[in-house]
Design an enzyme around this catalytic site. Sequence first.
Site, PDB file in Angstrom:
ATOM      1  N   ILE A  33       0.825  -1.212   0.000  1.00 31.50           N
ATOM      2  CA  ILE A  33       0.000   0.000   0.000  1.00 31.50           C
ATOM      3  C   ILE A  33       0.864   1.269   0.000  1.00 31.50           C
ATOM      4  O   ILE A  33       0.402   2.343  -0.406  1.00 31.50           O
ATOM      5  CB  ILE A  33      -0.966  -0.040   1.220  1.00 31.50           C
ATOM      6  CG1 ILE A  33      -2.210   0.779   0.970  1.00 31.50           C
ATOM      7  CG2 ILE A  33      -0.272   0.344   2.513  1.00 31.50           C
ATOM      8  CD1 ILE A  33      -3.357   0.488   1.930  1.00 31.50           C
ATOM      9  N   VAL A  99       4.091  -5.604  10.676  1.00 28.30           N
ATOM     10  CA  VAL A  99       2.927  -6.504  10.653  1.00 28.30           C
ATOM     11  C   VAL A  99       3.390  -7.903  11.094  1.00 28.30           C
ATOM     12  O   VAL A  99       4.255  -8.508  10.453  1.00 28.30           O
ATOM     13  CB  VAL A  99       2.305  -6.561   9.235  1.00 28.30           C
ATOM     14  CG1 VAL A  99       1.107  -7.503   9.233  1.00 28.30           C
ATOM     15  CG2 VAL A  99       1.910  -5.172   8.761  1.00 28.30           C
ATOM     16  N   HIS A 103       6.102 -12.164   6.134  1.00 24.11           N
ATOM     17  CA  HIS A 103       5.943 -11.687   4.762  1.00 24.11           C
ATOM     18  C   HIS A 103       7.313 -11.346   4.181  1.00 24.11           C
ATOM     19  O   HIS A 103       8.252 -11.028   4.902  1.00 24.11           O
ATOM     20  CB  HIS A 103       5.024 -10.459   4.686  1.00 24.11           C
ATOM     21  CG  HIS A 103       5.430  -9.334   5.591  1.00 24.11           C
ATOM     22  ND1 HIS A 103       5.140  -9.325   6.935  1.00 24.11           N
ATOM     23  CD2 HIS A 103       6.102  -8.175   5.351  1.00 24.11           C
ATOM     24  CE1 HIS A 103       5.609  -8.221   7.477  1.00 24.11           C
ATOM     25  NE2 HIS A 103       6.212  -7.493   6.534  1.00 24.11           N
TER      26      HIS A 103
HETATM   27  P1  AMP Z   1       7.048  -4.687   7.659  1.00 22.88           P
HETATM   28  O1  AMP Z   1       7.630  -3.425   8.199  1.00 22.88           O
HETATM   29  O2  AMP Z   1       8.084  -5.585   7.043  1.00 22.88           O
HETATM   30  O3  AMP Z   1       6.174  -5.387   8.662  1.00 22.88           O
HETATM   31  O4  AMP Z   1       6.152  -4.252   6.420  1.00 22.88           O
HETATM   32  C1  AMP Z   1       4.764  -4.141   6.445  1.00 22.88           C
HETATM   33  C2  AMP Z   1       4.360  -3.611   5.090  1.00 22.88           C
HETATM   34  O5  AMP Z   1       2.967  -3.799   4.958  1.00 22.88           O
HETATM   35  C3  AMP Z   1       4.640  -2.124   4.871  1.00 22.88           C
HETATM   36  O6  AMP Z   1       5.480  -1.978   3.737  1.00 22.88           O
HETATM   37  C4  AMP Z   1       3.250  -1.527   4.651  1.00 22.88           C
HETATM   38  O7  AMP Z   1       3.267  -0.499   3.683  1.00 22.88           O
HETATM   39  C5  AMP Z   1       2.474  -2.739   4.184  1.00 22.88           C
HETATM   40  N1  AMP Z   1       1.027  -2.703   4.416  1.00 22.88           N
HETATM   41  C6  AMP Z   1       0.386  -2.418   5.565  1.00 22.88           C
HETATM   42  N2  AMP Z   1      -0.941  -2.519   5.399  1.00 22.88           N
HETATM   43  C7  AMP Z   1      -1.150  -2.894   4.123  1.00 22.88           C
HETATM   44  C8  AMP Z   1      -2.307  -3.151   3.320  1.00 22.88           C
HETATM   45  N3  AMP Z   1      -3.554  -3.057   3.841  1.00 22.88           N
HETATM   46  N4  AMP Z   1      -2.138  -3.497   2.025  1.00 22.88           N
HETATM   47  C9  AMP Z   1      -0.903  -3.585   1.499  1.00 22.88           C
HETATM   48  N5  AMP Z   1       0.232  -3.356   2.197  1.00 22.88           N
HETATM   49  C10 AMP Z   1       0.107  -2.998   3.481  1.00 22.88           C
END
Ligand code: AMP
Length: 117
Positions: A33, A99, A103
Amino acid sequence: MYDENNIFSKIIKGEIPCDKVYEDKNVLFFNDINPMAKIHVLGIPKTPCLDFSDFVIKCDPKIVADFFKKTESIINQLGIRNSGYKIISNSGINGGQEVPHFHIHILGGEKISFKDL
Ligand code: AMP
């Protein structure tokens, strides 16, 4: 402890939409996003797991292999196999993970420096 209410778990359950790139019964790939590069795709296994270590330790090796095989297919589908890319997986506090569902970030489409991330 895995939190079923994290945003990626909600995306897997279809409670929150995503910009889907590929989905099957085991994996989901979708556009980030808040993209940090021209191409920024997130890849997640559907199995509940906190981070890379949790995924590799807890999951059936066939599920782990399937996830990384599909990651490579997506890289090819995105057209960045030859131009190059970064794969990043943040874990825990020091890794800056936001998150808490394992991932990977697939970043490409331009030259990406660690300084930019
Ligand atoms: P991390 O810091 O590795 O946990 O990365 C989490 C990623 O999730 C970040 O790059 C956010 O921009 C992405 N993110 C959070 N919410 C969403 C969403 N609803 N759809 C797509 N990406 C998301």
